[in-house]
Design a protein around this motif. Sequence first.
Motif, PDB file in Angstrom:
ATOM      1  N   LYS A 132       6.967   9.910  -2.440  1.00  0.00           N
ATOM      2  CA  LYS A 132       5.935   9.026  -2.972  1.00  0.00           C
ATOM      3  C   LYS A 132       6.370   7.571  -2.874  1.00  0.00           C
ATOM      4  O   LYS A 132       5.584   6.697  -2.496  1.00  0.00           O
ATOM      5  CB  LYS A 132       5.641   9.386  -4.426  1.00  0.00           C
ATOM      6  CG  LYS A 132       4.501   8.596  -5.038  1.00  0.00           C
ATOM      7  CD  LYS A 132       4.196   9.089  -6.436  1.00  0.00           C
ATOM      8  CE  LYS A 132       3.018   8.332  -7.033  1.00  0.00           C
ATOM      9  NZ  LYS A 132       2.678   8.817  -8.383  1.00  0.00           N
ATOM     10  N   ILE A 133       7.623   7.312  -3.206  1.00  0.00           N
ATOM     11  CA  ILE A 133       8.138   5.945  -3.120  1.00  0.00           C
ATOM     12  C   ILE A 133       8.124   5.460  -1.677  1.00  0.00           C
ATOM     13  O   ILE A 133       7.715   4.327  -1.381  1.00  0.00           O
ATOM     14  CB  ILE A 133       9.565   5.873  -3.703  1.00  0.00           C
ATOM     15  CG1 ILE A 133       9.525   6.146  -5.217  1.00  0.00           C
ATOM     16  CG2 ILE A 133      10.188   4.515  -3.427  1.00  0.00           C
ATOM     17  CD1 ILE A 133      10.894   6.203  -5.858  1.00  0.00           C
ATOM     18  N   ALA A 134       8.551   6.321  -0.762  1.00  0.00           N
ATOM     19  CA  ALA A 134       8.575   5.944   0.654  1.00  0.00           C
ATOM     20  C   ALA A 134       7.162   5.679   1.169  1.00  0.00           C
ATOM     21  O   ALA A 134       6.921   4.711   1.902  1.00  0.00           O
ATOM     22  CB  ALA A 134       9.240   7.048   1.470  1.00  0.00           C
ATOM     23  N   LEU A 135       6.226   6.538   0.767  1.00  0.00           N
ATOM     24  CA  LEU A 135       4.840   6.370   1.207  1.00  0.00           C
ATOM     25  C   LEU A 135       4.232   5.109   0.612  1.00  0.00           C
ATOM     26  O   LEU A 135       3.476   4.392   1.277  1.00  0.00           O
ATOM     27  CB  LEU A 135       4.022   7.596   0.798  1.00  0.00           C
ATOM     28  CG  LEU A 135       2.607   7.711   1.379  1.00  0.00           C
ATOM     29  CD1 LEU A 135       2.663   7.792   2.898  1.00  0.00           C
ATOM     30  CD2 LEU A 135       1.900   8.935   0.815  1.00  0.00           C
ATOM     31  N   TYR A 136       4.585   4.840  -0.628  1.00  0.00           N
ATOM     32  CA  TYR A 136       4.088   3.644  -1.296  1.00  0.00           C
ATOM     33  C   TYR A 136       4.600   2.389  -0.596  1.00  0.00           C
ATOM     34  O   TYR A 136       3.842   1.438  -0.356  1.00  0.00           O
ATOM     35  CB  TYR A 136       4.519   3.670  -2.761  1.00  0.00           C
ATOM     36  CG  TYR A 136       4.038   2.490  -3.567  1.00  0.00           C
ATOM     37  CD1 TYR A 136       2.729   2.025  -3.460  1.00  0.00           C
ATOM     38  CD2 TYR A 136       4.898   1.841  -4.453  1.00  0.00           C
ATOM     39  CE1 TYR A 136       2.289   0.951  -4.207  1.00  0.00           C
ATOM     40  CE2 TYR A 136       4.468   0.761  -5.203  1.00  0.00           C
ATOM     41  CZ  TYR A 136       3.167   0.323  -5.076  1.00  0.00           C
ATOM     42  OH  TYR A 136       2.735  -0.746  -5.809  1.00  0.00           O
ATOM     43  N   ARG A 137       5.877   2.387  -0.254  1.00  0.00           N
ATOM     44  CA  ARG A 137       6.446   1.231   0.447  1.00  0.00           C
ATOM     45  C   ARG A 137       5.814   1.070   1.832  1.00  0.00           C
ATOM     46  O   ARG A 137       5.585  -0.051   2.295  1.00  0.00           O
ATOM     47  CB  ARG A 137       7.964   1.398   0.585  1.00  0.00           C
ATOM     48  CG  ARG A 137       8.720   1.457  -0.733  1.00  0.00           C
ATOM     49  CD  ARG A 137       8.425   0.267  -1.606  1.00  0.00           C
ATOM     50  NE  ARG A 137       9.147   0.325  -2.869  1.00  0.00           N
ATOM     51  CZ  ARG A 137       8.875  -0.439  -3.923  1.00  0.00           C
ATOM     52  NH1 ARG A 137       7.877  -1.315  -3.847  1.00  0.00           N
ATOM     53  NH2 ARG A 137       9.574  -0.325  -5.038  1.00  0.00           N
ATOM     54  N   LEU A 138       5.551   2.189   2.471  1.00  0.00           N
ATOM     55  CA  LEU A 138       4.942   2.140   3.797  1.00  0.00           C
ATOM     56  C   LEU A 138       3.535   1.546   3.728  1.00  0.00           C
ATOM     57  O   LEU A 138       3.168   0.699   4.555  1.00  0.00           O
ATOM     58  CB  LEU A 138       4.890   3.546   4.395  1.00  0.00           C
ATOM     59  CG  LEU A 138       4.274   3.657   5.803  1.00  0.00           C
ATOM     60  CD1 LEU A 138       5.118   2.881   6.811  1.00  0.00           C
ATOM     61  CD2 LEU A 138       4.161   5.125   6.216  1.00  0.00           C
ATOM     62  N   SER A 139       2.757   1.977   2.746  1.00  0.00           N
ATOM     63  CA  SER A 139       1.395   1.455   2.611  1.00  0.00           C
ATOM     64  C   SER A 139       1.413  -0.016   2.217  1.00  0.00           C
ATOM     65  O   SER A 139       0.585  -0.806   2.683  1.00  0.00           O
ATOM     66  CB  SER A 139       0.617   2.272   1.572  1.00  0.00           C
ATOM     67  OG  SER A 139       1.227   2.194   0.293  1.00  0.00           O
ATOM     68  N   GLN A 140       2.375  -0.404   1.379  1.00  0.00           N
ATOM     69  CA  GLN A 140       2.513  -1.814   1.027  1.00  0.00           C
ATOM     70  C   GLN A 140       2.892  -2.648   2.244  1.00  0.00           C
ATOM     71  O   GLN A 140       2.369  -3.748   2.450  1.00  0.00           O
ATOM     72  CB  GLN A 140       3.571  -1.983  -0.065  1.00  0.00           C
ATOM     73  CG  GLN A 140       3.094  -1.622  -1.457  1.00  0.00           C
ATOM     74  CD  GLN A 140       4.131  -1.956  -2.508  1.00  0.00           C
ATOM     75  OE1 GLN A 140       5.342  -1.845  -2.276  1.00  0.00           O
ATOM     76  NE2 GLN A 140       3.675  -2.375  -3.674  1.00  0.00           N
TER      77      GLN A 140
END
Length: 321
Positions: free
Chosen positions: A293-301
Amino acid sequence: MIDTGTILIVYLLGRELFNRKVGFISAALQAFTTLHIQYSHFYGAETWVTFFAAATVLLSVKLYKTIRLANDLEKLFSRRAIQLVLSIGVVFSLAVASKLSGLAVGIVPVVAILLPFINKINSKEVSKIVRELAKFLGLAMSILVVAFLCFRLFHPYAFSGFIAFDERFLSDIEYLRSVNSGADVPWVIQWVGITPLWFPLKSIFWHGMGPGLAVAVLVGLWLTVSEIIRKRNHVLIIPLSFVIVMLGLVSQQFNPLIRYLLPAYPILTTFGGFGIYRLWHWGKEKKITTEKKIALYRLSQGASAILIAGTLFWGCAFVNG
């Protein structure tokens, strides 16, 4: 100044359709849109049409919400609704008086009035449906009457009498129609052989907006359609209808100049702002393991930041190019 006003309208529209953050993002995108920057330096008709068309969309969205909140159809002609109807008639007439292509935004108040009517039909009795329809058509006719009277006031040279159009005005319209249909005029030779829909879309991507903003708009449009279908957020149909009509009218012309689509840009940048906002929060919305989730969140940001940076770069490069 009118271009600065358009940026304010974009903020208000984004706030009205989504939330305040989307409004701020959309206004920033509009401020750095290359075509908007270019035509802010010219005293041309497109900038005025753009402002009044965007204002028509904003007021139509407000009218839709006002009608939808009127539980009793007897309250349909409330003071608030009448004020909005009069305001829409005025700004719509100003859009048309600025340039006849402003007629395209006329679809917006029609959709804004018809949508609540469709949603409010709760009886199979034909007589009741007819009475309800008559009230909604009354709102539409009120806008039309106000718009015509204001157009008569703001564009007096189009008339030879109170309602009779001047022959010179009609002749100019016929000339423009012939040019848009591919008349034998030297300066339209450059449009020979272009692909009708692909050419204006390509112009928007590379020149009117730039890749960053164009991708953000595509993301926003996809999410907007998803909101309409899955969440039944029907208010989004109102601005979307204008984009569809405007793109359809311009793309079928023989000479689809890039500036002809400028009135649709405030709506598109609003969708782009919504796309960036949702993309920024996309990682948070996914119910997966914490690390992913953190990785996906950073990617979307990161993707959101790239789209914003790309828009700012394209706008600044145009100004300093």
